[in-house]
Motif scaffolding. Sequence first.
Motif, PDB file in Angstrom:
ATOM      1  N   GLU A 118       0.877  -1.286  -0.060  1.00  0.00           N
ATOM      2  CA  GLU A 118      -0.051   0.012   0.044  1.00  0.00           C
ATOM      3  C   GLU A 118       0.803   1.331  -0.059  1.00  0.00           C
ATOM      4  OE1 GLU A 118      -3.093   0.130  -0.382  1.00  0.00           O
ATOM      5  OE2 GLU A 118      -3.843  -1.830  -0.190  1.00  0.00           O
ATOM      6  N   GLU A 121       3.203   1.608  -3.585  1.00  0.00           N
ATOM      7  CA  GLU A 121       2.154   2.090  -4.498  1.00  0.00           C
ATOM      8  C   GLU A 121       2.078   3.458  -4.444  1.00  0.00           C
ATOM      9  OE1 GLU A 121       1.154   0.142  -6.771  1.00  0.00           O
ATOM     10  OE2 GLU A 121      -0.356   1.362  -7.905  1.00  0.00           O
ATOM     11  N   ARG A 122       1.929   4.042  -3.365  1.00  0.00           N
ATOM     12  CA  ARG A 122       1.696   5.520  -3.326  1.00  0.00           C
ATOM     13  C   ARG A 122       2.982   6.267  -3.457  1.00  0.00           C
ATOM     14  NH1 ARG A 122      -2.499   2.921  -0.546  1.00  0.00           N
ATOM     15  NH2 ARG A 122      -4.424   4.049  -0.296  1.00  0.00           N
ATOM     16  N   VAL A 123       4.088   5.776  -3.125  1.00  0.00           N
ATOM     17  CA  VAL A 123       5.364   6.313  -3.158  1.00  0.00           C
ATOM     18  C   VAL A 123       5.879   6.223  -4.561  1.00  0.00           C
ATOM     19  CG1 VAL A 123       5.570   6.912  -0.731  1.00  0.00           C
ATOM     20  CG2 VAL A 123       6.598   4.777  -1.832  1.00  0.00           C
TER      21      VAL A 123
END
Lengths: 399, 328
Positions: A118, A121-123
């Motif tokens: 999680e 994916e965001r960074v």
Amino acid sequence: MASYGVRQLLACFFGIFVFLGNAPAFAAEEIAIGVLQPLSGPNAKFGVSSLRGSEMVVEAVNAAGGIKSLGGAKVKIISVDVPTPNTAAAATQRLVSKNKVSGIVGVFVSSTTLAVSEVTERVGVPIVTFAFADQITERGYKYSFQVTPKGTIFGNAQLEYALDIAKQYGESVKKIAILYEDTAYGTSQAKGIRVAAGKNNLEIVVDEAYPLGITDAAPLVNKLRASGAEIVFPVSYLNDSLLIIRTMRQQGLTIPAIGGAAGYIIPDFKKGLGELADGTLSVASAAADQIPEIALEYKKKYGSFMTHEAISHAVATDALIKAVEKAASSDPAKVRDALAGLETCEGFARGIPGGCVKFDANGYNSVTFPLMVQWQGDEPVSVYPKSVAKAKAIWRTQK
Amino acid sequence: MSKKSLFISAVIVAAALAPFGFEPKGHSIRVLSTALLFAAAAQSWNIVGGLANQISLGHAAFFGIGAYTSTLLYLKLGITPWAGMLAGAFLAVIAAIILCIPTMKLKGHYFALATLAFAEVLRVVANSWETVTGGSVGLSLPYVNPSFIDFQFASTYWYYWIILVTLCVISFVFHYISVSSLGYKLRAIRENEDAAEVSGVNSFAVKMIAATTSAAFMAACGTIFAQFNYFFDPESVFNLPGISIRVAMIAIIGGIGTVAGPILGAIFLIPLEEYATAAFSSVAGLAQLVFGCILILAVLIQPRGFMAFCSRKKKKPQNSDVGAEVGQ
């Protein structure tokens, strides 16, 4: 009135400031790869051998001159202990912002992998994992890559392969039992077994979840005996697997046990059970006898055979490094694109059935499939399917 | 403005400006946010644990209820986690009432064990009630475009500020309770419940108010935790050492029953733990060993918590004091 210690509070705040501000600087000529594994807690054994798999790849790459497309840059592993999912987010963030890693390898445990993915994916940093949970590559995420089969595929193979082996011996199976621990890994694999059982019109006479770390397997085994099951499929980490098999064999219950990887195929299984281990079958994502030269080197170095998690994480690490080589960049986004288009069928990748790493649109290595191993002597040997088998499977070794 | 409130305002302003010293997506700000989040959770615990001396080892139950309620409402019905946070707090209040009725008369270890079992029951439920909770695989928050309504932000600053506001609110409520008549009643019960009853304190009602307030705040912290980590499973939110014991430990190390105690405790312990993991990861388990040793040292040096240092310096604690007096 009481004192509220505001001064102390302020001092503390500034202390933190100073402490967090002085991060170690990052050396530019090295390629940093993050390895997240549970190095403490109940899954430490698996984490340690997984890390060894990654280290072996990095040593091999550096000995062969580093990353050639980057002028022979050396690869460096930055390993962090993540015993629980709660520690995963902070550890990932640190690898990304402090250590500037090009990608991350890990985590042996499915739930922790989900937590890490999680964040990655965001960074925008790729993670290459061996973890089994189906969700890892079913959320449509761009930065998650799974090199080994998913849990449901594992569960399916665990049952189908066992039925095929039974058939070779002219035995027909009607009643089966599933014992699994109530973790992400246990439940998703049990689901696969259940679906496959339905397809083959088998009756599931025991379908029992139990918490990780049970201390007495006798109630489970009694239930098993009473149910008249002809095969049992236990899915568990180490201590539970020892307990279940030992209790079964000591009570004279001789039905074949087909383990669900993890605890069933590591050196401690043999150490803990001795003779009783012989003949136990298990699914696996990889086996040492697929890459005998590399496995021998591993054994010389660490003193025990190369487990499937060590091989699988070596494959994952190898894929990541090959992607860096291909991208000719340490930029995580470029490495991710290189991973998506990667196809490698040499070296460490031969340790997994199918012998290749090639990710589909979801980041799942659809080329590979599970294999069945059996304890014959001191190590588990590949026995099924035929394309990868190194020895013949033995059905009912126990009298 | 008194000198003290000036100090407190200065601390809050400094804390609010603190993020600007850090990279918005960096690791440091994340650790600091986590520290403040655990400070807020420990402060919630402090309402029952500190004022009434009811040592709960089951606060993970409320934490998990908060995380699960808001996330499930968001995933299944599309309700914003902000509303989910209130719903979670409401459910936690109900859970606290259900838990309190049978355990209210229990004291000391017995109360601790009962609360511990309660959190464990919820963990098992969350694990096995797969159709609703997603089972042991856990819940992931979908990756959406960051927006206030979805409670997801690109920069960690926002999480930090939300957590800071939460911490301030809980701390002010704690302070308010402790100086109000409710606080005096709670302390009276702590000293001697029978005597308090005889003096006209309705111990059942008083404890119930404290327990429900504490549970509601703990649930809010659970929601924020879920949003901040994007993923959780039953094991991570209903965790005994990871949540229940940790919040109690933070409050105890910092100074049980004081406002600044949980904050000091969290600001000391969380970064220390993170630092230990970073520095000693090379040898398996060494980080925990070092962290454990420092904890033992901290307790040996000052068993009454960090706050005891400043109260000892100034004056001896009195019975009516909000300050650090524990262990009676």
